[in-house]
Structure formats: C-alpha cells, structure tokens
Scaffold this motif. Structure first.
Motif, PDB file in Angstrom:
ATOM      1  N   GLU A  81       3.500   3.841   5.718  1.00  0.00           N
ATOM      2  CA  GLU A  81       2.706   3.556   6.912  1.00  0.00           C
ATOM      3  C   GLU A  81       1.787   2.391   6.580  1.00  0.00           C
ATOM      4  OE1 GLU A  81      -0.807   5.535   9.671  1.00  0.00           O
ATOM      5  OE2 GLU A  81       0.510   6.852   8.521  1.00  0.00           O
ATOM      6  N   LEU A  82       1.631   1.477   7.527  1.00  0.00           N
ATOM      7  CA  LEU A  82       0.799   0.304   7.343  1.00  0.00           C
ATOM      8  C   LEU A  82      -0.299   0.295   8.394  1.00  0.00           C
ATOM      9  CD1 LEU A  82       0.322  -2.501   6.002  1.00  0.00           C
ATOM     10  CD2 LEU A  82       1.830  -3.423   7.763  1.00  0.00           C
ATOM     11  N   ARG A  83      -1.535   0.134   7.952  1.00  0.00           N
ATOM     12  CA  ARG A  83      -2.669   0.005   8.868  1.00  0.00           C
ATOM     13  C   ARG A  83      -3.343  -1.330   8.581  1.00  0.00           C
ATOM     14  NH1 ARG A  83      -5.646   5.884   8.340  1.00  0.00           N
ATOM     15  NH2 ARG A  83      -3.796   7.113   8.791  1.00  0.00           N
ATOM     16  N   CYS A  84      -3.802  -1.989   9.612  1.00  0.00           N
ATOM     17  CA  CYS A  84      -4.486  -3.272   9.466  1.00  0.00           C
ATOM     18  C   CYS A  84      -5.851  -3.203  10.143  1.00  0.00           C
ATOM     19  CB  CYS A  84      -3.673  -4.401  10.105  1.00  0.00           C
ATOM     20  SG  CYS A  84      -2.094  -4.690   9.311  1.00  0.00           S
ATOM     21  N   LEU A  85      -6.866  -3.617   9.419  1.00  0.00           N
ATOM     22  CA  LEU A  85      -8.212  -3.719   9.967  1.00  0.00           C
ATOM     23  C   LEU A  85      -8.604  -5.190   9.905  1.00  0.00           C
ATOM     24  CD1 LEU A  85      -9.864  -0.684   8.160  1.00  0.00           C
ATOM     25  CD2 LEU A  85      -9.112  -0.799  10.516  1.00  0.00           C
ATOM     26  N   VAL A  86      -8.863  -5.783  11.054  1.00  0.00           N
ATOM     27  CA  VAL A  86      -9.202  -7.198  11.139  1.00  0.00           C
ATOM     28  C   VAL A  86     -10.719  -7.307  11.287  1.00  0.00           C
ATOM     29  CG1 VAL A  86      -8.812  -9.336  12.403  1.00  0.00           C
ATOM     30  CG2 VAL A  86      -6.978  -7.647  12.234  1.00  0.00           C
ATOM     31  N   PHE A  87     -11.329  -8.157  10.448  1.00  0.00           N
ATOM     32  CA  PHE A  87     -12.786  -8.291  10.408  1.00  0.00           C
ATOM     33  C   PHE A  87     -13.209  -9.662  10.917  1.00  0.00           C
ATOM     34  CE2 PHE A  87     -11.683  -5.156   7.245  1.00  0.00           C
ATOM     35  CZ  PHE A  87     -12.634  -4.175   7.435  1.00  0.00           C
ATOM     36  N   THR A  88     -14.340  -9.698  11.604  1.00  0.00           N
ATOM     37  CA  THR A  88     -14.933 -10.966  12.002  1.00  0.00           C
ATOM     38  C   THR A  88     -15.656 -11.556  10.786  1.00  0.00           C
ATOM     39  OG1 THR A  88     -17.024  -9.970  12.685  1.00  0.00           O
ATOM     40  CG2 THR A  88     -15.283 -10.134  14.366  1.00  0.00           C
ATOM     41  N   ASP A  89     -15.981 -12.841  10.868  1.00  0.00           N
ATOM     42  CA  ASP A  89     -16.711 -13.479   9.776  1.00  0.00           C
ATOM     43  C   ASP A  89     -18.064 -12.813   9.554  1.00  0.00           C
ATOM     44  OD1 ASP A  89     -14.607 -15.200   9.456  1.00  0.00           O
ATOM     45  OD2 ASP A  89     -15.590 -16.914  10.428  1.00  0.00           O
ATOM     46  N   ALA A 146      -8.229 -14.818  10.386  1.00  0.00           N
ATOM     47  CA  ALA A 146      -9.178 -13.707  10.234  1.00  0.00           C
ATOM     48  C   ALA A 146      -8.814 -12.887   8.998  1.00  0.00           C
ATOM     49  CB  ALA A 146      -9.162 -12.823  11.470  1.00  0.00           C
ATOM     50  N   LEU A 147      -9.816 -12.473   8.267  1.00  0.00           N
ATOM     51  CA  LEU A 147      -9.595 -11.650   7.089  1.00  0.00           C
ATOM     52  C   LEU A 147      -9.173 -10.251   7.523  1.00  0.00           C
ATOM     53  CD1 LEU A 147      -9.769 -12.096   4.051  1.00  0.00           C
ATOM     54  CD2 LEU A 147     -12.006 -11.046   4.108  1.00  0.00           C
ATOM     55  N   THR A 148      -8.072  -9.784   6.956  1.00  0.00           N
ATOM     56  CA  THR A 148      -7.488  -8.508   7.355  1.00  0.00           C
ATOM     57  C   THR A 148      -7.296  -7.635   6.126  1.00  0.00           C
ATOM     58  OG1 THR A 148      -6.307  -9.631   9.141  1.00  0.00           O
ATOM     59  CG2 THR A 148      -5.539  -7.437   8.543  1.00  0.00           C
ATOM     60  N   LEU A 149      -7.747  -6.392   6.215  1.00  0.00           N
ATOM     61  CA  LEU A 149      -7.529  -5.414   5.160  1.00  0.00           C
ATOM     62  C   LEU A 149      -6.282  -4.617   5.535  1.00  0.00           C
ATOM     63  CD1 LEU A 149      -8.629  -4.037   2.566  1.00  0.00           C
ATOM     64  CD2 LEU A 149      -9.867  -2.480   4.073  1.00  0.00           C
ATOM     65  N   MET A 150      -5.226  -4.773   4.726  1.00  0.00           N
ATOM     66  CA  MET A 150      -3.981  -4.043   4.971  1.00  0.00           C
ATOM     67  C   MET A 150      -3.944  -2.827   4.065  1.00  0.00           C
ATOM     68  SD  MET A 150      -0.987  -6.748   5.524  1.00  0.00           S
ATOM     69  CE  MET A 150      -0.697  -7.306   7.178  1.00  0.00           C
ATOM     70  N   ILE A 151      -3.720  -1.678   4.666  1.00  0.00           N
ATOM     71  CA  ILE A 151      -3.703  -0.406   3.950  1.00  0.00           C
ATOM     72  C   ILE A 151      -2.294   0.154   4.054  1.00  0.00           C
ATOM     73  CG2 ILE A 151      -4.710   1.898   3.832  1.00  0.00           C
ATOM     74  CD1 ILE A 151      -7.081   0.582   5.463  1.00  0.00           C
ATOM     75  N   THR A 152      -1.648   0.356   2.907  1.00  0.00           N
ATOM     76  CA  THR A 152      -0.282   0.854   2.871  1.00  0.00           C
ATOM     77  C   THR A 152      -0.277   2.225   2.215  1.00  0.00           C
ATOM     78  OG1 THR A 152       0.489  -1.402   2.601  1.00  0.00           O
ATOM     79  CG2 THR A 152       2.078   0.336   2.175  1.00  0.00           C
ATOM     80  N   MET A 153       0.287   3.209   2.914  1.00  0.00           N
ATOM     81  CA  MET A 153       0.418   4.556   2.368  1.00  0.00           C
ATOM     82  C   MET A 153       1.891   4.840   2.135  1.00  0.00           C
ATOM     83  SD  MET A 153      -2.297   6.501   4.773  1.00  0.00           S
ATOM     84  CE  MET A 153      -1.721   5.617   6.203  1.00  0.00           C
ATOM     85  N   ASN A 154       2.196   5.359   0.956  1.00  0.00           N
ATOM     86  CA  ASN A 154       3.561   5.679   0.587  1.00  0.00           C
ATOM     87  C   ASN A 154       3.771   7.182   0.751  1.00  0.00           C
ATOM     88  OD1 ASN A 154       6.107   5.836  -0.463  1.00  0.00           O
ATOM     89  ND2 ASN A 154       5.586   4.988  -2.457  1.00  0.00           N
ATOM     90  N   PHE A 155       4.668   7.556   1.658  1.00  0.00           N
ATOM     91  CA  PHE A 155       4.914   8.978   1.902  1.00  0.00           C
ATOM     92  C   PHE A 155       6.011   9.552   1.017  1.00  0.00           C
ATOM     93  CE2 PHE A 155       3.132   7.675   6.081  1.00  0.00           C
ATOM     94  CZ  PHE A 155       1.988   8.435   6.001  1.00  0.00           C
ATOM     95  N   ASN A 156       6.586   8.754   0.138  1.00  0.00           N
ATOM     96  CA  ASN A 156       7.631   9.243  -0.752  1.00  0.00           C
ATOM     97  C   ASN A 156       7.069   9.866  -2.024  1.00  0.00           C
ATOM     98  OD1 ASN A 156       9.650   8.440   0.982  1.00  0.00           O
ATOM     99  ND2 ASN A 156       9.803   6.413   0.073  1.00  0.00           N
ATOM    100  N   LYS A 157       5.759   9.812  -2.212  1.00  0.00           N
ATOM    101  CA  LYS A 157       5.143  10.422  -3.378  1.00  0.00           C
ATOM    102  C   LYS A 157       5.234  11.936  -3.264  1.00  0.00           C
ATOM    103  CE  LYS A 157       1.808   6.782  -4.242  1.00  0.00           C
ATOM    104  NZ  LYS A 157       0.387   6.458  -4.317  1.00  0.00           N
ATOM    105  N   ALA A 158       5.247  12.596  -4.415  1.00  0.00           N
ATOM    106  CA  ALA A 158       5.290  14.054  -4.424  1.00  0.00           C
ATOM    107  C   ALA A 158       3.990  14.593  -3.833  1.00  0.00           C
ATOM    108  CB  ALA A 158       5.473  14.568  -5.838  1.00  0.00           C
ATOM    109  N   PRO A 159       4.069  15.597  -2.964  1.00  0.00           N
ATOM    110  CA  PRO A 159       2.847  16.149  -2.365  1.00  0.00           C
ATOM    111  C   PRO A 159       2.033  16.904  -3.406  1.00  0.00           C
ATOM    112  CG  PRO A 159       4.743  17.439  -1.714  1.00  0.00           C
ATOM    113  CD  PRO A 159       5.268  16.261  -2.478  1.00  0.00           C
ATOM    114  N   ARG A 160       0.724  16.901  -3.200  1.00  0.00           N
ATOM    115  CA  ARG A 160      -0.155  17.674  -4.081  1.00  0.00           C
ATOM    116  C   ARG A 160      -0.099  19.131  -3.636  1.00  0.00           C
ATOM    117  NH1 ARG A 160      -5.781  14.680  -4.007  1.00  0.00           N
ATOM    118  NH2 ARG A 160      -5.471  15.048  -1.809  1.00  0.00           N
TER     119      ARG A 160
END
Length: 143
Positions: A3-11, A102-116
């Motif tokens: 899953e990919l999330r993007c947060l775009v920030f103003t200056d 614009a500066l963007t923080l991209m957050i990537t979550m990998n769901f193929n990891k073993a669950p805790r």
C-alpha cells in the motif's frame, strides 16, 4: 501486496516542521527569517534522496543557506504529522519525493511480511472458559 500513501506538504509546513524539530533537539539555527526553500534532486543518483535548502535572511541583511539532509527532513515531517495526530504506520518505509515541485512523503507498507502474533491472556494457562475472559486481570489472579 503493498500500500502506498502520499502526504504532500506546502513550503510553509516544511519550514515549520524543520524549525520545530531543530528547536526540539537543540540544533543550532541561524538568526533571521526564512525567506525561501529550495528542493534539489541530485542527477543520476537515485538513492541520494532530496536535498532541502533553507535561505535565511538575517536582521542585518546577511543571507545564510542551511542545507538539510534527506533523513533530517523526513524525521521533521514525521514529527510534524505526529504533532497533528495524523496516523502514520510504524512498520513502513518513508521516503521523500518531489511531485510537481512539492515535497511529498511517500509511505509504503508491505503486507507480505509475516504477521505479529499476539497471545491471549488465558492461552498460556490453558482454557479458562468464557466467564474468566470477562473478569479483570486482578480478579483472575484471585481465582
């Protein structure tokens, strides 16, 4: 699956996040007013990240440039989000990118990891029955 999330920030948000973080960790700040911010992606080096430069104009008219690393700006933006109660997943990759200037923080979550695995309170002692699950931990100790 990812899953990919993007947060775009103003200056202004980037400047506030960086200055707040530097004050919090007691890093030195040049005296003056931030008059500009510039983002630079080094050419041909995909892994280097984004370089952020703050232009600070002093009260006497001197101009100082403050070069910030990719990791410092990422940490500042994560702290900025946490301060505003924007939920961010802990177990994720966080990277900075430039999207339309614009500066963007991209957050990537990998769901193929073993669950805790989380062990239930009664599972170590064996089956306790449905009535024991409703009791508070203090009352279970006395039984």
């Amino acid at each position: 699956m990812k899953e990919l999330r993007c947060l775009v920030f103003t200056d202004q948000e980037v400047i506030r996040a960086v200055l707040d973080r530097r004050r919090r960790v007691k890093d030195p700040l040049p005296v003056g007013t931030v008059s500009g911010v510039l983002y630079h992606k080094p050419e041909g080096r995909e892994q280097e990240g984004i370089e952020t430069r703050l232009t600070v104009t002093g009260d006497d008219g001197t101009v100082t440039e403050l070069a910030l690393s990719d990791t410092e700006v990422t940490a500042a933006l994560v702290g900025y989000c946490m301060g505003r109660r924007i939920p961010l997943p802990v177990a994720s990759d966080k990277m900075l990118h430039l999207i339309n200037g614009a500066l963007t923080l991209m957050i990537t979550m990998n769901f193929n990891k073993a669950p805790r695995l989380v062990m239930a309170a009664g599972s170590a002692e064996g089956p306790a029955g449905p009535a024991a699950d409703r009791l508070s931990p203090k009352r279970r100790i006395g039984r």
